[in-house]
Design an enzyme around this catalytic site. Structure first.
Site, PDB file in Angstrom:
ATOM      1  N   ARG A  32       0.825  -1.309   0.028  1.00 44.26           N
ATOM      2  CA  ARG A  32       0.009   0.003  -0.061  1.00 44.26           C
ATOM      3  C   ARG A  32       0.946   1.079  -0.028  1.00 44.26           C
ATOM      4  NH1 ARG A  32       2.419   2.223   3.526  1.00 44.26           N
ATOM      5  NH2 ARG A  32       2.144   2.015   5.639  1.00 44.26           N
ATOM      6  N   GLU A  38      -0.536  10.405   8.003  1.00 42.06           N
ATOM      7  CA  GLU A  38       0.706   9.604   8.263  1.00 42.06           C
ATOM      8  C   GLU A  38       0.743   9.807   9.871  1.00 42.06           C
ATOM      9  OE1 GLU A  38       1.809   6.819   6.837  1.00 42.06           O
ATOM     10  OE2 GLU A  38       2.334   8.323   5.191  1.00 42.06           O
ATOM     11  N   ASP A  41      -2.866   6.767  12.491  1.00 39.62           N
ATOM     12  CA  ASP A  41      -3.901   5.599  12.591  1.00 39.62           C
ATOM     13  C   ASP A  41      -3.793   5.028  13.991  1.00 39.62           C
ATOM     14  OD1 ASP A  41      -1.232   4.628  12.336  1.00 39.62           O
ATOM     15  OD2 ASP A  41      -1.939   2.901  11.207  1.00 39.62           O
ATOM     16  N   SER A 132       4.398  -1.565   3.167  1.00 40.68           N
ATOM     17  CA  SER A 132       4.207  -2.406   3.819  1.00 40.68           C
ATOM     18  C   SER A 132       3.978  -3.601   3.278  1.00 40.68           C
ATOM     19  CB  SER A 132       2.479  -2.055   3.874  1.00 40.68           C
ATOM     20  OG  SER A 132       1.741  -2.184   5.034  1.00 40.68           O
ATOM     21  N   SER A 133       5.214  -4.120   2.851  1.00 44.20           N
ATOM     22  CA  SER A 133       5.512  -5.448   2.481  1.00 44.20           C
ATOM     23  C   SER A 133       5.278  -6.431   3.821  1.00 44.20           C
ATOM     24  CB  SER A 133       6.869  -5.730   1.949  1.00 44.20           C
ATOM     25  OG  SER A 133       7.923  -5.337   2.761  1.00 44.20           O
ATOM     26  N   ASP A 177      -2.624  -0.534   7.567  1.00 42.38           N
ATOM     27  CA  ASP A 177      -1.949  -1.501   6.607  1.00 42.38           C
ATOM     28  C   ASP A 177      -2.937  -2.771   6.418  1.00 42.38           C
ATOM     29  OD1 ASP A 177      -0.012   0.512   6.692  1.00 42.38           O
ATOM     30  OD2 ASP A 177       1.450  -0.627   7.574  1.00 42.38           O
TER      31      ASP A 177
HETATM   32  P1  NG1 Z   1       5.017   1.290   7.637  1.00 39.81           P
HETATM   33  O1  NG1 Z   1       5.391   2.367   6.539  1.00 39.81           O
HETATM   34  O2  NG1 Z   1       4.522  -0.046   7.062  1.00 39.81           O
HETATM   35  O3  NG1 Z   1       6.211   0.942   8.678  1.00 39.81           O
HETATM   36  C1  NG1 Z   1       3.725   1.888   9.992  1.00 39.81           C
HETATM   37  C2  NG1 Z   1       2.477   1.318  10.595  1.00 39.81           C
HETATM   38  C3  NG1 Z   1       1.217   1.960  10.221  1.00 39.81           C
HETATM   39  C4  NG1 Z   1       1.311   3.459  10.302  1.00 39.81           C
HETATM   40  C5  NG1 Z   1       2.418   4.055   9.543  1.00 39.81           C
HETATM   41  C6  NG1 Z   1       2.662   5.431   9.679  1.00 39.81           C
HETATM   42  C7  NG1 Z   1       2.542  -0.909  10.969  1.00 39.81           C
HETATM   43  C8  NG1 Z   1       2.235  -2.629  10.349  1.00 39.81           C
HETATM   44  N1  NG1 Z   1       2.290   0.071  10.194  1.00 39.81           N
HETATM   45  O4  NG1 Z   1       3.779   1.399   8.486  1.00 39.81           O
HETATM   46  O5  NG1 Z   1       0.226   1.500  10.792  1.00 39.81           O
HETATM   47  O6  NG1 Z   1       1.138   3.932  11.668  1.00 39.81           O
HETATM   48  O7  NG1 Z   1       3.720   3.377   9.972  1.00 39.81           O
HETATM   49  O8  NG1 Z   1       1.646   6.173   9.308  1.00 39.81           O
HETATM   50  O9  NG1 Z   1       2.987  -1.020  12.355  1.00 39.81           O
END
Ligand code: NG1
Length: 411
Positions: A32, A38, A41, A132-133, A177
């Site tokens: 995603r 950002e 969530d 988000s892999s 995610d």
């Molecule tokens: P990524 O970019 O996948 O590290 C993380 C959190 C999201 C959100 C974003 C910042 C996980 C799985 N994902 O994403 O929930 O908080 O950072 O917006 O923790």
């Protein structure tokens, strides 16, 4: 690689399966890109991501035992195995197999008797790129296990279950995610509200193009970046509690309720007062409430096809993440600056930051110019122009995760 090729690679990895095991299935879970919203969530405030075409795919087959065996087509990731239970011990921090364990453990809470699968994992998602892999792997694994065991969980419940489940790896993450990976609609970005969880799609205008560009700096989920991420979640919580008390509200009030109880201006004024919050907490709080506002405005700008307004919101979001939330990186700042100079309407870091990628918006006809400029001015000087299509690509708003029918065309 087509689904048929992936099923063939599965036979190579695990040997010819017993005929009783049935056909090899393939599940696809997209990565995603978060367009805006950002680091909010986990504050329960809405976010506005979309799913990518690039995905994690798993070819799988049920086993008669409780053990799950995992092989990754990427040889950097060693084979891994675990036995299904409610208390699966994690592999050492940073081990890719923990994302599969996270899915299995979350499902075992609901279904204690699940049997395992043999699973061959393949991905065309850049790793540690803020796309988000890791959650795609969690979701793909969960769908594989559910399919293999003939069990189902309603979609919204599954999003919540896996959102909590991924914390098994040690990140105090929010639920964005898993929700978008499961619930995305092709051609759309979706506003995700939490409490209660729901997704509201908006069509991405046909002449808009979102570009993703990786900074070449890995956004690792282990070590210092994880610590910094978890620190931000605590700071937001503390800031919320202190502002609530100054407002005469209960200290367990949520961010959405706080925003309903007072205007953004009132909240910012209160949070800016030394007596309420320290400098750091005040900046963190300012990011959260202003970013929440930008999500609503961005959704409206997309619905109105107002590209310039959406672009300005991306820029404002980046500034806030850089200066108030302090999760950017000089290479992300440089990419944002170059994208804007080349004609993007706006750009910002996407995902958790500390490295990873940016997302930029431009009119489709300007996209080649922006891409060329990033190739020549960012990737070429860093010796990475050869691989540029792996790092710099158009984000195609795609559908959420699904189990593909065996023999169906490529996923
Ligand atoms: P990524 O970019 O996948 O590290 C993380 C959190 C999201 C959100 C974003 C910042 C996980 C799985 N994902 O994403 O929930 O908080 O950072 O917006 O923790």
């Amino acid at each position: 690689m087509t689904s048929t090729d992936l099923a063939a690679a599965f036979a190579h990895a695990f040997g010819a399966p017993p005929s009783s095991a049935g056909p090899v299935h393939v599940v696809r879970a997209p990565g995603r890109v978060n367009l805006i919203g950002e680091h909010i969530d986990y504050c329960g405030l809405p976010v506005f991501p979309m799913a990518l075409r690039q995905s994690v795919r798993i070819a799988f087959q049920p086993r008669s035992e409780r053990e799950t065996r995992l092989v990754n087509r990427d040889s950097r990731f060693a084979p891994s195995a675990f036995v299904m239970s409610e208390s699966i011990p994690p592999a050492p921090a940073g081990d890719w197999g923990n994302y599969a364990r996270a899915a299995a453990r979350a499902l075992a809470e609901r279904f204690p008797d699940l049997r395992g699968v043999d699973a061959l994992v393949d991905s065309d998602l850049p790793i540690a790129a803020g796309l988000s892999s890791s959650s795609a792997l969690v979701v793909a694994m969960a769908l594989a296990l559910m399919h293999a065991n003939g069990v189902t969980v309603p979609s919204l419940e599954l999003m919540e279950l896996l959102g909590r489940g991924e914390r098994y790896v040690g990140t105090a993450g929010g639920g964005m995610d898993q929700a978008i990976i499961l619930g995305a609609r092709a051609g759309c970005a979706s506003r995700i509200d939490f409490h209660p969880l729901r997704l509201t799609p908006t069509a991405v205008p046909a002449d808009w193009q979102f570009l993703v560009a990786w900074s070449l700096v890995p956004a690792e989920k282990s070590g210092a970046a994880r610590q910094a991420y978890n620190e931000r979640t605590h700071e937001c919580d503390e800031a919320r509690r202190l502002v609530a008390m100054r407002l005469g509200q209960r200290d367990d009030i949520t961010y959405p309720a706080l925003l309903a109880a007072a205007s953004v201006e009132q909240l910012l004024e209160l949070a800016g007062a030394r007596a309420t919050l320290s400098g750091v907490l005040s900046r963190r709080f300012r990011h959260v409430v202003t970013e929440g506002t930008r999500v609503r405005q961005a959704e409206a700008a997309m619905a109105a096809q107002d590209l310039a307004a959406f672009g300005q919101l991306l820029d404002a979001s980046h500034q806030s993440l850089r200066d108030d939330y302090e999760v950017s990186h000089p290479e992300l700042d440089r990419l944002v600056e170059l994208a804007r100079e080349a004609g993007a309407a706006g750009a910002r870091l996407t995902g958790a930051g500390f490295g990873g990628s940016i997302v930029g918006l431009c009119r489709a006809e300007r996209a080649p110019e922006v891409r060329d400029a990033l190739r020549d001015r960012f990737y070429a000087p860093r010796g990475a122009a050869g691989d540029v299509e792996r790092y710099l690509f158009r984000a195609e708003p795609s559908a959420g995760a699904e189990v593909l029918t065996p023999g169906a065309s490529p996923g």
